[in-house]
Design an enzyme around this catalytic site. Structure first.
Site, mmCIF file in Angstrom:
data_model
loop_
_atom_site.group_PDB
_atom_site.id
_atom_site.type_symbol
_atom_site.label_atom_id
_atom_site.label_comp_id
_atom_site.label_asym_id
_atom_site.label_seq_id
_atom_site.Cartn_x
_atom_site.Cartn_y
_atom_site.Cartn_z
ATOM 1 N N GLY A 135 -0.884 19.993 30.560
ATOM 2 C CA GLY A 135 -1.760 20.206 29.408
ATOM 3 C C GLY A 135 -3.211 20.409 29.815
ATOM 4 O O GLY A 135 -3.916 21.256 29.258
ATOM 5 N N ASP A 136 -3.671 19.628 30.808
ATOM 6 C CA ASP A 136 -5.025 19.806 31.323
ATOM 7 C C ASP A 136 -5.180 21.184 31.953
ATOM 8 O O ASP A 136 -6.205 21.857 31.775
ATOM 9 C CB ASP A 136 -5.345 18.731 32.360
ATOM 10 C CG ASP A 136 -5.311 17.329 31.777
ATOM 11 O OD1 ASP A 136 -6.077 17.062 30.836
ATOM 12 O OD2 ASP A 136 -4.518 16.509 32.253
ATOM 13 N N CYS A 137 -4.167 21.605 32.707
ATOM 14 C CA CYS A 137 -4.197 22.922 33.336
ATOM 15 C C CYS A 137 -4.251 24.025 32.291
ATOM 16 O O CYS A 137 -5.046 24.970 32.403
ATOM 17 C CB CYS A 137 -2.970 23.097 34.228
ATOM 18 S SG CYS A 137 -2.804 24.734 34.952
ATOM 19 N N TYR A 144 -9.955 12.282 25.930
ATOM 20 C CA TYR A 144 -8.915 11.272 26.106
ATOM 21 C C TYR A 144 -9.179 10.025 25.263
ATOM 22 O O TYR A 144 -8.593 8.978 25.492
ATOM 23 C CB TYR A 144 -8.777 10.909 27.585
ATOM 24 C CG TYR A 144 -7.837 11.842 28.323
ATOM 25 C CD1 TYR A 144 -6.578 11.428 28.711
ATOM 26 C CD2 TYR A 144 -8.210 13.144 28.585
ATOM 27 C CE1 TYR A 144 -5.709 12.288 29.369
ATOM 28 C CE2 TYR A 144 -7.353 14.021 29.245
ATOM 29 C CZ TYR A 144 -6.109 13.582 29.631
ATOM 30 O OH TYR A 144 -5.240 14.445 30.275
#
Length: 465
Positions: free
Chosen positions: A252-254, A140
């Site tokens: 997106g993280d998933c 990030y």
């Protein structure tokens, strides 16, 4: 080469807050909505969310991240306790907090505060990365990935590395197995005209070459994902298995987390992307990062079933979540457009689709000598590769009555022009309150007609001078 070690997630953790409320008036002193708060929820975001999603599959997860001594850091520690193992870098400052104020169908405003500087790398981090079966970098742009960059470059030489980039972060390390920018990120990194698939494919291939990555997948939201390779003119588009309406926050993280889990289990990039697309769609449909089931309880939940998972475990998990189990069956000797249309329609009826497929001996009894044209193992592999299919299970009988009695689907689907109540399966389904339905079948499509047509064409070719 993957091994028995944990999935190691490296990256920046945030604290995400959702302040939910109702808006029914404007403020008297300014034309802005007044939000009457009904809920105020905090949860880990960024790398913390990715680690939690990965752990929910039953995977052993180690999260390497920077945390401080502030209240937000303590909230993250408590939320992740019992889910993942934490390896902490010191954080000089406060953990970033991102607050969304939501009302109605979406957010009204987002408020960001906090931030700090990542401190020195603890001495146990090199050993953690050396023992990883796969590594996910959730970058990030707040310093954790940069602090570990030399170690991540070494890790890419012996384990699959999935890199989820950020506009504020640095490039992936050389040799990353999969890099996962979304369409907007890819467009910012590789400017061009338009948003056609050809342009997304060009960007993905160009970025893969620039980064020396094995592959780059450009995620396209409800259009799926486009898997590309350096200098490759033939990308692979993986569509979503069904339209998923819901909160896309954290999708997106998933996606990156589930791709990394797949690599840790030995999957190829194509398999990893298919599983990640299907899992991200389910994640959004369930409410995204704000889904209370994601954070309810302690420890790992039941593993999420991969494509072609054990059908009975899949049915139990879907029923436990209050979902609808759909099943259908057949020979599927030569997969054709009629089959695909039927399976797509059947999957949209419920929350999972189990395909019951005749064994070779069963098919031979039904269709006669010379069948099957495709052996059972290949038929299962082809069916499992379809985005509409969640699990495949074979049966030996002429009809899958014993299998259905054990599986107990909520809906049994057949394709054809006969009455659902006339099917032998209908009475069986009624025993547990299930429903048998008939879906229309494409005219003129059948394995027998395709085989006959091929035989006539071959005979004509032999007679030709």
């Amino acid at each position: 080469m993957t091994g028995p070690g944990p999935l190691v997630v490296v990256g920046d953790v945030l604290l995400d807050r959702d302040v939910r409320g109702v808006v029914d008036r404007l403020a008297p002193d300014a034309p802005v909505p007044v939000v009457d708060v009904t809920a105020d929820l905090a949860r880990p975001g960024g790398a913390g969310l990715a680690a939690a999603v990965a752990a929910r599959t039953g995977c052993d997860v180690v999260l390497v991240t920077a945390l401080g001594t502030d209240e937000a850091s303590d909230t993250v520690r408590e939320a992740l306790r019992g889910r993942v193992r934490l390896v902490e870098l010191p954080l000089d400052g406060t953990l970033p907090v991102k607050t969304r104020v939501l009302a109605g169908s979406g957010p009204l405003v987002r408020i960001d505060r906090g931030g700090g500087t990542v401190g020195p790398v603890p001495p146990d981090v090199p050993d953690v990365l050396a023992g990883a079966s796969a590594v996910l970098v959730a970058d990030y742009g707040r310093g954790t990935a940069d602090a570990l960059r030399p170690l991540l470059a070494d890790a890419a030489r012996h384990a699959p590395v999935v890199w989820d980039p950020h506009p504020r972060g640095g490039p992936p390390v050389r040799g990353a197995r999969l890099v996962t920018p979304n369409a907007a990120e890819a467009a910012a990194l590789s400017p061009g005209d338009g948003h056609a698939l050809a342009e997304h494919a060009r960007r993905g291939a160009e970025l893969a070459e620039r980064w020396n990555a094995v592959s780059v997948v450009v995620t396209l939201g409800d259009r799926g994902a486009l898997l590309t390779r350096p200098k490759s003119p033939a990308p692979m588009l993986v569509p979503v298995p069904y339209p998923a309406t819901g909160d896309p926050c954290g999708a997106g993280d998933c996606f990156a987390a589930l791709a990394a889990v797949a690599f840790a289990q030995g999957a190829l990039p194509e398999e990893a992307v298919q599983r990640a697309v299907a899992g991200a769609a389910a994640f959004v449909a369930a409410g995204g990062a704000s889904d209370p089931d994601l954070w309810r309880g302690r420890g790992r939940s039941r593993p999420l079933p991969p494509v072609a998972a054990d059908a009975f475990a899949l049915a139990r998990s879907v029923r436990a979540a209050g979902g609808t189990v759909v099943a259908t069956g057949g020979c599927f000797d030569l997969l054709h457009a009629g089959h695909v249309g039927l399976l797509d329609s059947a999957r949209r009826i419920g929350d999972c689709l189990v395909v019951c497929v005749n064994s070779d001996a069963s098919l031979r009894r039904l269709k006669g000598p010379g069948r099957p044209l495709t052996p059972l193992e290949d038929r299962i592999k082809v069916l499992a590769a379809l985005g509409s299919v969640d699990a495949v299970v074979p049966f030996e009988e002429d009809m899958p009555l014993t299998l259905l009695d054990a599986l107990r689907p909520d809906v049994w689907v057949k394709g054809g022009d006969y009455s659902a109540e006339a099917l032998p399966e209908a009475g069986l389904l009624r025993r547990w309150g299930g429903q048998t339905v008939v879906l229309p079948y494409l005219d003129g499509r059948s394995t027998t007609s395709l085989a006959d047509r091929a035989a006539r064409a071959a005979a004509g070719a032999r007679r030709a001078p």
